[in-house]
Structure formats: structure tokens, C-alpha cells
Design a protein around this motif. Sequence first.
Motif, short mmCIF file in Angstrom:
data_model
loop_
_atom_site.label_atom_id
_atom_site.label_comp_id
_atom_site.label_asym_id
_atom_site.label_seq_id
_atom_site.Cartn_x
_atom_site.Cartn_y
_atom_site.Cartn_z
N TYR A 18 0.84 -1.20 0.00
CA TYR A 18 0.00 0.00 0.00
C TYR A 18 0.88 1.25 0.00
O TYR A 18 0.66 2.19 -0.77
N TYR A 112 -15.17 -7.09 -4.20
CA TYR A 112 -14.74 -6.80 -2.84
C TYR A 112 -15.95 -6.63 -1.91
O TYR A 112 -16.05 -7.28 -0.86
N CYS A 135 -9.80 -2.29 5.56
CA CYS A 135 -10.06 -1.01 4.91
C CYS A 135 -9.86 0.15 5.88
O CYS A 135 -9.09 1.07 5.64
N SER A 138 -6.12 0.26 7.32
CA SER A 138 -5.06 0.49 6.34
C SER A 138 -5.03 1.95 5.88
O SER A 138 -3.97 2.49 5.58
N TYR A 139 -6.19 2.61 5.87
CA TYR A 139 -6.21 4.03 5.51
C TYR A 139 -5.46 4.85 6.56
O TYR A 139 -4.73 5.78 6.22
N CYS A 204 -9.35 -9.73 2.60
CA CYS A 204 -9.76 -8.34 2.46
C CYS A 204 -8.56 -7.41 2.31
O CYS A 204 -8.66 -6.37 1.65
N SER A 205 -7.44 -7.78 2.89
CA SER A 205 -6.21 -7.00 2.67
C SER A 205 -5.81 -7.07 1.21
O SER A 205 -5.38 -6.06 0.63
N GLU A 208 -8.08 -4.89 -0.81
CA GLU A 208 -7.67 -3.49 -0.71
C GLU A 208 -6.59 -3.16 -1.73
O GLU A 208 -6.62 -2.12 -2.40
#
Length: 223
Positions: A18, A112, A135, A138-139, A204-205, A208
Motif C-alpha cells: 500500500y 470486494y 479497509c 489500512s487508511y 480483504c487485505s 484493498e
Amino acid sequence: MTFLETLIEENRQIWQQYLEHPFIKKMADGSLKLSIYHHYLIEDTLYLKEFGRVYAYALYKADTLQQMRYFYEMLSIVQKNEAYSRIQHLQELGEDIDEIENRRPHPINAEYTAYMLEIAKSGDVADVLAASLPCMVSYYFIADYYVKKSKHVLDHHFYGQWFNDYSNASYAYYISRWADVFHQLSETISKDHKNKLRKIFKECSLHELKFWDMAYQKGKEYV
């Protein structure tokens, strides 16, 4: 170390991508084309609409009043803060929000949210958190990293607000609260259930990461 911190560490290779993603790096230095960000805002608005439904399921399935308060907080942040910020910028870019809500999301976006909604429908509160925290957290992980690296990331009219929204003290506070709830739940479940949460969190990672890829690659084609 909380269970959330453990899962992030187990997926460190994905999360590191990311920080190194061209969309994120260009947003941080202000060189990202506004047309690409425009496309991201549209897709993310459609994503947040479905993300709100995920938390609605979690609120319904909450076992305690405390859990209900936490999920209400999360739902409120998604609708009042994140979605509102997207709408503001899209309106500045001349978009009709009602028209956007009727658009079909990109297949990667739809895949997703469909995955998260399936987890929310079939799983319990811990499962919903494992699906949604990649989500939300990670933001913060991204924004906090770049703001600490250089305060100049806050200068850009559009991108600066994104970094501010996800690095500020209020958002960090909520992240810590949700991490605590997730950790408390993880201490009362079986080893098999923990392994299930690990799989959901990793999946889910990865979603993302695919979302950032989609936002960058398809955004370059967006007019």
C-alpha cells in the motif's frame, strides 16, 4: 500485541505494498493526475455505500450494547465523514451524486463488497470486523505514515484532505477502540475461528490492494 496488530504483522508484505503503490505515492507528492483521483472518488463512493450495509449487519448482530455503540460509531463515520468528504469533492468536480449512486461499480470493486457482505450475512461480529478492518485501519496506516514523513502531504486541496481525514487524532482514537473490541472478541473464540478470521483479514487485505490497482490503472483511462 492486539489481535489486530498480529494480523497486520502477518500481512506486512501486503500492507507494505500500500505504502509503495504508485497511486498512494503520487497522491502524497501531489503528482497524481486529478482525473485518476476523480475516478477513485466515484468508485470509493460506490464502495462506501455497500460498506455501510456491512456495518448495518454488524449492528444487527451485535451481542452487547457496547458492541452496538461501536458499530453505530463506525457506520456514522462512514456516512457522515467519509461519504460526505467524497460527495463534497465530487460536486466540486461537477458530478451529480444521484447519478453516481446509480452507476455500476467496477467488477473489482463489486467483488470486494460482495465478499464483505457475504461475510456480514453469514458470519458473526468478529467475522465482520475481520472483513472491514483492513479497509478502515489500512487508511490510517497509509495516512499516518506519509503525514509523519512530511507534513507537505496536507497541502494539496484534494489529497491533503484525504491524508488529514485518516491521520487525525479522532480517527486514530476510533481505530484503537475497534482494535480493542476485536482483541476482546478474539480471546473468547476457538483456534479454528481465529484461523477463519486470519483468512478473512488476509482476503480483504488483498482486496484493498486490488482496489488501489483498479483505481490507478482504470483511472488512467477515465475521462
